[in-house]
Scaffold this motif. Structure first.
Motif, PDB file in Angstrom:
ATOM      1  N   GLU A   1      -5.144 -44.550   3.775  1.00  0.00           N
ATOM      2  CA  GLU A   1      -5.025 -45.639   5.115  1.00  0.00           C
ATOM      3  C   GLU A   1      -5.468 -44.468   5.861  1.00  0.00           C
ATOM      4  N   ALA A   2      -5.238 -43.347   6.347  1.00  0.00           N
ATOM      5  CA  ALA A   2      -5.338 -43.107   8.305  1.00  0.00           C
ATOM      6  C   ALA A   2      -6.969 -42.882   7.663  1.00  0.00           C
ATOM      7  N   GLU A   3      -7.572 -42.455   6.830  1.00  0.00           N
ATOM      8  CA  GLU A   3      -9.117 -42.250   6.807  1.00  0.00           C
ATOM      9  C   GLU A   3     -10.029 -43.863   6.375  1.00  0.00           C
ATOM     10  N   LEU A   4      -9.231 -44.793   6.041  1.00  0.00           N
ATOM     11  CA  LEU A   4     -10.729 -45.969   6.082  1.00  0.00           C
ATOM     12  C   LEU A   4     -10.292 -46.102   7.623  1.00  0.00           C
ATOM     13  N   ASN A   5      -8.972 -45.730   8.704  1.00  0.00           N
ATOM     14  CA  ASN A   5      -8.703 -47.139   9.077  1.00  0.00           C
ATOM     15  C   ASN A   5      -9.460 -46.180  10.608  1.00  0.00           C
ATOM     16  N   GLU A   6      -9.728 -44.600  10.221  1.00  0.00           N
ATOM     17  CA  GLU A   6     -10.613 -43.987  11.415  1.00  0.00           C
ATOM     18  C   GLU A   6     -12.311 -44.407  11.060  1.00  0.00           C
ATOM     19  N   LYS A   7     -13.042 -45.458   9.951  1.00  0.00           N
ATOM     20  CA  LYS A   7     -13.722 -45.807  10.198  1.00  0.00           C
ATOM     21  C   LYS A   7     -13.773 -47.475  10.197  1.00  0.00           C
ATOM     22  N   ASN A   8     -12.332 -47.824  10.801  1.00  0.00           N
ATOM     23  CA  ASN A   8     -12.320 -49.074  11.102  1.00  0.00           C
ATOM     24  C   ASN A   8     -11.897 -50.289   9.904  1.00  0.00           C
ATOM     25  N   ILE A   9     -11.843 -49.107   8.651  1.00  0.00           N
ATOM     26  CA  ILE A   9     -11.750 -50.061   8.151  1.00  0.00           C
ATOM     27  C   ILE A   9     -10.126 -50.272   7.715  1.00  0.00           C
ATOM     28  N   THR A  10      -9.134 -52.064   7.713  1.00  0.00           N
ATOM     29  CA  THR A  10      -8.384 -52.495   7.873  1.00  0.00           C
ATOM     30  C   THR A  10      -7.731 -52.474   6.530  1.00  0.00           C
ATOM     31  N   ASP A  11      -8.592 -53.788   5.711  1.00  0.00           N
ATOM     32  CA  ASP A  11      -8.342 -53.935   4.841  1.00  0.00           C
ATOM     33  C   ASP A  11      -9.174 -53.343   3.466  1.00  0.00           C
ATOM     34  N   PHE A  12      -7.462 -53.883   2.944  1.00  0.00           N
ATOM     35  CA  PHE A  12      -8.029 -52.724   1.140  1.00  0.00           C
ATOM     36  C   PHE A  12      -6.575 -52.479   0.163  1.00  0.00           C
ATOM     37  N   PHE A  13      -6.856 -52.326  -1.030  1.00  0.00           N
ATOM     38  CA  PHE A  13      -5.458 -52.251  -1.836  1.00  0.00           C
ATOM     39  C   PHE A  13      -5.297 -51.473  -2.314  1.00  0.00           C
ATOM     40  N   VAL A  14      -3.994 -51.295  -3.642  1.00  0.00           N
ATOM     41  CA  VAL A  14      -4.117 -50.062  -4.079  1.00  0.00           C
ATOM     42  C   VAL A  14      -2.942 -50.274  -5.163  1.00  0.00           C
ATOM     43  N   VAL A  15      -3.635 -50.192  -6.569  1.00  0.00           N
ATOM     44  CA  VAL A  15      -2.753 -49.755  -7.730  1.00  0.00           C
ATOM     45  C   VAL A  15      -2.123 -49.440  -8.855  1.00  0.00           C
ATOM     46  N   LYS A  16      -1.508 -49.064  -9.181  1.00  0.00           N
ATOM     47  CA  LYS A  16      -0.681 -47.807  -9.519  1.00  0.00           C
ATOM     48  C   LYS A  16      -0.182 -48.125 -11.294  1.00  0.00           C
ATOM     49  N   ARG A  17      -0.635 -47.418 -12.096  1.00  0.00           N
ATOM     50  CA  ARG A  17      -0.382 -48.129 -13.245  1.00  0.00           C
ATOM     51  C   ARG A  17       0.129 -46.227 -13.557  1.00  0.00           C
ATOM     52  N   ILE A  18       0.856 -46.939 -14.651  1.00  0.00           N
ATOM     53  CA  ILE A  18       2.181 -46.018 -15.391  1.00  0.00           C
ATOM     54  C   ILE A  18       2.846 -47.356 -16.520  1.00  0.00           C
ATOM     55  N   THR A  19       2.161 -45.698 -17.479  1.00  0.00           N
ATOM     56  CA  THR A  19       3.206 -46.086 -18.984  1.00  0.00           C
ATOM     57  C   THR A  19       4.433 -45.031 -19.580  1.00  0.00           C
ATOM     58  N   TYR A  20       5.365 -46.123 -18.916  1.00  0.00           N
ATOM     59  CA  TYR A  20       6.886 -44.868 -18.868  1.00  0.00           C
ATOM     60  C   TYR A  20       7.413 -44.681 -20.284  1.00  0.00           C
ATOM     61  N   GLY A  21       7.480 -43.336 -20.389  1.00  0.00           N
ATOM     62  CA  GLY A  21       7.441 -42.805 -22.232  1.00  0.00           C
ATOM     63  C   GLY A  21       6.349 -42.209 -22.698  1.00  0.00           C
ATOM     64  N   SER A  22       5.997 -42.807 -22.285  1.00  0.00           N
ATOM     65  CA  SER A  22       4.123 -42.282 -23.332  1.00  0.00           C
ATOM     66  C   SER A  22       3.805 -40.011 -22.610  1.00  0.00           C
ATOM     67  N   THR A  23       3.210 -40.058 -23.691  1.00  0.00           N
ATOM     68  CA  THR A  23       3.064 -37.936 -23.218  1.00  0.00           C
ATOM     69  C   THR A  23       1.497 -38.115 -22.709  1.00  0.00           C
ATOM     70  N   TYR A  24       1.529 -37.122 -21.399  1.00  0.00           N
ATOM     71  CA  TYR A  24       0.032 -36.805 -21.081  1.00  0.00           C
ATOM     72  C   TYR A  24       0.299 -35.211 -21.477  1.00  0.00           C
ATOM     73  N   ILE A  25      -0.849 -35.248 -22.359  1.00  0.00           N
ATOM     74  CA  ILE A  25      -1.444 -34.163 -22.817  1.00  0.00           C
ATOM     75  C   ILE A  25      -2.355 -33.465 -21.653  1.00  0.00           C
ATOM     76  N   VAL A  26      -1.888 -32.369 -21.235  1.00  0.00           N
ATOM     77  CA  VAL A  26      -2.655 -30.937 -20.667  1.00  0.00           C
ATOM     78  C   VAL A  26      -3.875 -30.498 -21.086  1.00  0.00           C
ATOM     79  N   ASP A  27      -5.113 -29.966 -20.419  1.00  0.00           N
ATOM     80  CA  ASP A  27      -6.732 -29.646 -21.134  1.00  0.00           C
ATOM     81  C   ASP A  27      -7.021 -28.959 -20.395  1.00  0.00           C
ATOM     82  N   LEU A  28      -6.480 -27.421 -20.244  1.00  0.00           N
ATOM     83  CA  LEU A  28      -7.075 -26.620 -19.499  1.00  0.00           C
ATOM     84  C   LEU A  28      -8.499 -26.128 -19.824  1.00  0.00           C
ATOM     85  N   ASN A  29      -8.932 -27.030 -20.375  1.00  0.00           N
ATOM     86  CA  ASN A  29     -10.737 -27.185 -20.462  1.00  0.00           C
ATOM     87  C   ASN A  29     -11.157 -27.976 -19.878  1.00  0.00           C
ATOM     88  N   ASP A  30     -10.645 -29.159 -19.677  1.00  0.00           N
ATOM     89  CA  ASP A  30     -10.667 -30.399 -18.355  1.00  0.00           C
ATOM     90  C   ASP A  30     -10.605 -30.453 -16.816  1.00  0.00           C
TER      91      ASP A  30
END
Length: 214
Positions: A33-62
């Motif tokens: 938000e601070a970065e956008l405000n520096e550009k005089n941009i005040t209108d934006f939105f954020v969507v957060k996506r969560i699937t509880y109980g799902s397993t996230y697999i870490v790929d060390l090569n990615d």
């Protein structure tokens, strides 16, 4: 000696537990938000996506993989800069690059309907009509499922900040147990906005166009 060992183990447990509960959501949004405000941009939105109980697999090569603490989440910010619109991805481990959109549908839909989006609420998966009990209370039969994908929203304008959220299960229905709120839920501007964002997000992710920058 035994008492000292127990105290040490408790300290380690508390430290580990605290680390697992770290959620960078608010700090990531505030910094952006601070970065956008520096550009005089005040209108934006954020969507957060969560699937509880799902397993996230870490790929060390990615290089885009994330060694996360706690529940893994992704967030996507949508905004307009001049005539061009963009989306930026975040997750537990930091930020990804910003991508230019083909059109301004997400931010324009939000700006045009932000009053409705602010007041709208997705209703629960309801199986029976409301009924008034002898005690004067209203009763209804509700269906729910654990570990369903959640959508959390943060909305910003020049003078307004608000949040909204819903469980994606409440947008569904089944033939043998129809959701009485299915049609009304899916007509909400909040849900229509999410649907547009889902198409954009899934397309960019499927094409591996988001790359971690920090």
């Amino acid at each position: 000696m035994q008492k000292s060992i127990i105290i040490i183990l408790l300290l380690i447990f508390n430290l580990t537990y605290g680390q697992e509960k770290i959620d960078q959501t608010e700090s990531l949004i505030s910094e952006f938000e601070a970065e956008l405000n520096e550009k005089n941009i005040t209108d934006f939105f954020v969507v957060k996506r969560i699937t509880y109980g799902s397993t996230y697999i870490v790929d060390l090569n990615d290089p885009n993989s994330c060694n996360t603490n706690g529940i893994y989440f992704t967030m996507y910010a949508f905004w307009k800069d001049g005539k061009d619109s963009y989306v930026k991805k975040f997750d537990n481990c930091g930020r990804f690059n910003s991508l230019k959109l083909a059109d301004s549908k997400p931010i324009e839909l939000y700006k045009k309907n932000y009053e409705k989006i602010k007041s709208e609420k997705v209703k629960s998966y309801q199986l029976t009509s409301d009924s008034l009990g002898k005690d004067g209370l209203v009763y209804k039969s509700i269906s729910s499922r654990t570990h369903q994908p959640m959508r959390y929203f943060w909305f910003y304008t020049e003078s307004t900040e608000f949040t909204n959220y819903f469980d994606t299960y409440d947008l569904t229905t089944e033939k043998d147990k129809p959701n009485l709120n299915y049609k009304t839920n899916n007509k909400l501007k909040l849900v229509k906005l999410n649907a547009i964002c889902e198409v954009i997000i899934d397309e960019f992710n499927n094409k591996n166009m988001f790359n971690r920058i920090e």
